[in-house]
Design a protein around this motif. Structure first.
Motif, PDB file in Angstrom:
ATOM      1  N   GLN A  41     -68.114  35.753 -27.033  1.00  0.00           N
ATOM      2  CA  GLN A  41     -66.745  35.243 -26.975  1.00  0.00           C
ATOM      3  C   GLN A  41     -66.726  33.716 -26.850  1.00  0.00           C
ATOM      4  O   GLN A  41     -67.766  33.070 -26.714  1.00  0.00           O
ATOM      5  CB  GLN A  41     -66.019  35.855 -25.771  1.00  0.00           C
ATOM      6  N   GLY A  42     -65.513  33.165 -26.886  1.00  0.00           N
ATOM      7  CA  GLY A  42     -65.348  31.725 -26.716  1.00  0.00           C
ATOM      8  C   GLY A  42     -65.419  31.333 -25.258  1.00  0.00           C
ATOM      9  O   GLY A  42     -65.706  32.150 -24.384  1.00  0.00           O
ATOM     10  N   LEU A  43     -65.157  30.076 -25.013  1.00  0.00           N
ATOM     11  CA  LEU A  43     -65.229  29.550 -23.662  1.00  0.00           C
ATOM     12  C   LEU A  43     -63.850  29.597 -23.016  1.00  0.00           C
ATOM     13  O   LEU A  43     -62.878  29.090 -23.583  1.00  0.00           O
ATOM     14  CB  LEU A  43     -65.724  28.097 -23.681  1.00  0.00           C
ATOM     15  N   LEU A  91     -70.479  28.371 -17.395  1.00  0.00           N
ATOM     16  CA  LEU A  91     -70.953  27.093 -17.907  1.00  0.00           C
ATOM     17  C   LEU A  91     -70.261  25.951 -17.185  1.00  0.00           C
ATOM     18  O   LEU A  91     -69.057  25.986 -16.960  1.00  0.00           O
ATOM     19  CB  LEU A  91     -70.664  26.982 -19.409  1.00  0.00           C
ATOM     20  N   GLU A 103     -65.751  14.458 -25.489  1.00  0.00           N
ATOM     21  CA  GLU A 103     -67.126  14.945 -25.514  1.00  0.00           C
ATOM     22  C   GLU A 103     -67.540  15.413 -24.131  1.00  0.00           C
ATOM     23  O   GLU A 103     -67.413  14.671 -23.164  1.00  0.00           O
ATOM     24  CB  GLU A 103     -68.073  13.838 -25.980  1.00  0.00           C
ATOM     25  N   ALA A 104     -68.013  16.622 -24.056  1.00  0.00           N
ATOM     26  CA  ALA A 104     -68.500  17.176 -22.801  1.00  0.00           C
ATOM     27  C   ALA A 104     -69.964  17.568 -22.954  1.00  0.00           C
ATOM     28  O   ALA A 104     -70.384  18.024 -24.014  1.00  0.00           O
ATOM     29  CB  ALA A 104     -67.671  18.390 -22.393  1.00  0.00           C
ATOM     30  N   PHE A 106     -72.821  20.018 -21.621  1.00  0.00           N
ATOM     31  CA  PHE A 106     -72.895  21.311 -20.957  1.00  0.00           C
ATOM     32  C   PHE A 106     -74.266  21.569 -20.346  1.00  0.00           C
ATOM     33  O   PHE A 106     -75.293  21.137 -20.879  1.00  0.00           O
ATOM     34  CB  PHE A 106     -72.598  22.438 -21.950  1.00  0.00           C
ATOM     35  N   GLY A 107     -74.261  22.299 -19.241  1.00  0.00           N
ATOM     36  CA  GLY A 107     -75.487  22.842 -18.688  1.00  0.00           C
ATOM     37  C   GLY A 107     -75.851  24.124 -19.412  1.00  0.00           C
ATOM     38  O   GLY A 107     -75.115  24.606 -20.283  1.00  0.00           O
ATOM     39  N   GLN A 108     -77.014  24.697 -19.031  1.00  0.00           N
ATOM     40  CA  GLN A 108     -77.494  25.913 -19.676  1.00  0.00           C
ATOM     41  C   GLN A 108     -76.766  27.162 -19.187  1.00  0.00           C
ATOM     42  O   GLN A 108     -76.923  28.232 -19.779  1.00  0.00           O
ATOM     43  CB  GLN A 108     -79.000  26.067 -19.434  1.00  0.00           C
TER      44      GLN A 108
ATOM     45  N   TYR B  35     -68.187  21.846 -31.360  1.00  0.00           N
ATOM     46  CA  TYR B  35     -69.421  22.083 -30.616  1.00  0.00           C
ATOM     47  C   TYR B  35     -70.249  23.143 -31.346  1.00  0.00           C
ATOM     48  O   TYR B  35     -69.708  24.047 -31.983  1.00  0.00           O
ATOM     49  CB  TYR B  35     -69.126  22.570 -29.194  1.00  0.00           C
ATOM     50  N   GLN B  37     -73.384  25.989 -30.728  1.00  0.00           N
ATOM     51  CA  GLN B  37     -74.084  26.730 -29.696  1.00  0.00           C
ATOM     52  C   GLN B  37     -75.045  27.728 -30.334  1.00  0.00           C
ATOM     53  O   GLN B  37     -74.628  28.642 -31.041  1.00  0.00           O
ATOM     54  CB  GLN B  37     -73.110  27.465 -28.777  1.00  0.00           C
ATOM     55  N   ALA B  42     -76.824  26.136 -24.592  1.00  0.00           N
ATOM     56  CA  ALA B  42     -75.598  25.481 -24.156  1.00  0.00           C
ATOM     57  C   ALA B  42     -74.858  24.908 -25.358  1.00  0.00           C
ATOM     58  O   ALA B  42     -75.480  24.500 -26.341  1.00  0.00           O
ATOM     59  CB  ALA B  42     -75.932  24.369 -23.174  1.00  0.00           C
ATOM     60  N   PRO B  43     -73.540  24.867 -25.310  1.00  0.00           N
ATOM     61  CA  PRO B  43     -72.798  24.181 -26.374  1.00  0.00           C
ATOM     62  C   PRO B  43     -73.167  22.706 -26.409  1.00  0.00           C
ATOM     63  O   PRO B  43     -73.303  22.065 -25.358  1.00  0.00           O
ATOM     64  CB  PRO B  43     -71.334  24.370 -25.960  1.00  0.00           C
ATOM     65  N   PHE B  45     -72.166  18.918 -28.283  1.00  0.00           N
ATOM     66  CA  PHE B  45     -71.103  18.209 -28.984  1.00  0.00           C
ATOM     67  C   PHE B  45     -71.559  17.793 -30.374  1.00  0.00           C
ATOM     68  O   PHE B  45     -72.682  17.312 -30.567  1.00  0.00           O
ATOM     69  CB  PHE B  45     -70.710  16.978 -28.170  1.00  0.00           C
ATOM     70  N   PHE B  87     -67.667  26.011 -32.325  1.00  0.00           N
ATOM     71  CA  PHE B  87     -66.400  26.097 -31.614  1.00  0.00           C
ATOM     72  C   PHE B  87     -65.573  24.843 -31.852  1.00  0.00           C
ATOM     73  O   PHE B  87     -66.088  23.729 -31.751  1.00  0.00           O
ATOM     74  CB  PHE B  87     -66.629  26.234 -30.105  1.00  0.00           C
ATOM     75  N   PHE B 100     -60.902  26.002 -25.893  1.00  0.00           N
ATOM     76  CA  PHE B 100     -61.808  26.272 -26.987  1.00  0.00           C
ATOM     77  C   PHE B 100     -61.319  27.441 -27.828  1.00  0.00           C
ATOM     78  O   PHE B 100     -60.677  28.372 -27.319  1.00  0.00           O
ATOM     79  CB  PHE B 100     -63.203  26.617 -26.455  1.00  0.00           C
ATOM     80  N   ALA B 102     -62.380  30.789 -30.251  1.00  0.00           N
ATOM     81  CA  ALA B 102     -63.301  31.908 -29.974  1.00  0.00           C
ATOM     82  C   ALA B 102     -64.651  31.726 -30.656  1.00  0.00           C
ATOM     83  O   ALA B 102     -65.600  32.441 -30.356  1.00  0.00           O
ATOM     84  CB  ALA B 102     -62.672  33.225 -30.412  1.00  0.00           C
ATOM     85  N   GLY B 103     -64.740  30.762 -31.561  1.00  0.00           N
ATOM     86  CA  GLY B 103     -66.029  30.474 -32.192  1.00  0.00           C
ATOM     87  C   GLY B 103     -66.211  31.144 -33.541  1.00  0.00           C
ATOM     88  O   GLY B 103     -65.671  32.226 -33.791  1.00  0.00           O
TER      89      GLY B 103
END
Lengths: 115, 110
Positions: A41-43, A91, A103-104, A106-108, B35, B37, B42-43, B45, B87, B100, B102-103
């Motif tokens: 799914q999306g974020l 996340l 721009e963000a 992200f961590g793992q 983004y 992924q 991780a996503p 940029f 995304f 965001f 759904a990708g």
């Protein structure tokens, strides 16, 4: 560190237990976000912190979820009385001043499994 | 409400060009971001459009048309490593909340 660090990377917990997820943003980044991503799914936005401003908690799905950011750096997302539907990847992301909303980094993520 | 729509899957051949569309419904936003992924990652940029038009970053380009509530990501000279989810995201006006889509899962075939 060089990037956003999250811990633990994986967490398996029993239904009803509380969990704490930690995020160390990139040094100097003023904005910090928490998102939730279910499989494929999306974020889903949960919460963001920006400097000393009041956090935007509008995405938290229930009052079992809370988050804090101490000293403008490390953040902790707490889920109380976990439910199976809380299982997802959580996340964390941070943004430097001037690039918020563009721009963000992200961590793992922390993969949470509630059994 | 505020939402972003993307195709769920796109398949293309190595070396080809592919376009991933994003349509949105928001009351106001600063700009459109993209983004990438990879599975289990991780996503990261890729690109950002604050203004209408095309932004080019190497093999990736992104386009925004505010009047059409539409944007797209263009990937050229596709490589197998481009197989990933993509995304689109918008930063909402009046604060710092970013939402965001759904990708779109891109499959690159040899």
């Amino acid at each position: 560190g060089a990037g956003v660090s999250q811990s633990p990377s994986n967490k398996v917990t029993e239904k009803g237990k509380d969990v704490e997820l930690r995020c160390d943003p990139i040094s100097g980044h003023t904005a910090l976000y928490w998102y939730r991503q279910s499989l494929g799914q999306g974020l889903e936005f949960l919460i963001y912190f920006q400097g000393n401003s009041a956090p935007d908690k509008s995405g938290l799905p229930s009052d079992r979820f809370s988050a804090e950011r101490t000293g403008g750096s490390v953040s902790t997302l707490t889920i109380q009385r976990t439910q199976q539907e809380d299982s997802a990847v959580y996340l964390c992301a941070s943004s430097p001043p001037g690039t918020v909303n563009t721009e963000a980094f992200f961590g793992q993520g922390t993969r949470l499994t509630v059994v | 409400g505020q939402s972003l729509e993307q195709p769920s899957e796109v398949t293309a051949v190595e070396g080809a060009i592919v376009q991933i569309n994003c349509t949105y419904q928001t009351s106001g936003f600063y700009g459109l971001s993209w983004y990438q992924q990879h599975d289990g990652g991780a996503p990261t940029f890729l690109s950002y459009n604050a203004l209408d038009g095309l932004e080019e970053t190497g093999r990736f380009s992104s386009f925004l048309s505010r009047s059409d509530s539409y944007g797209y990501l263009l990937l050229q000279e596709l490589q197998m490593k481009d197989s990933a989810s993509y995304f689109c995201a918008v930063g909402l006006s009046g604060g710092f909340k970013t939402i965001f889509g759904a990708g779109t899962r891109l499959f690159v075939k040899a």
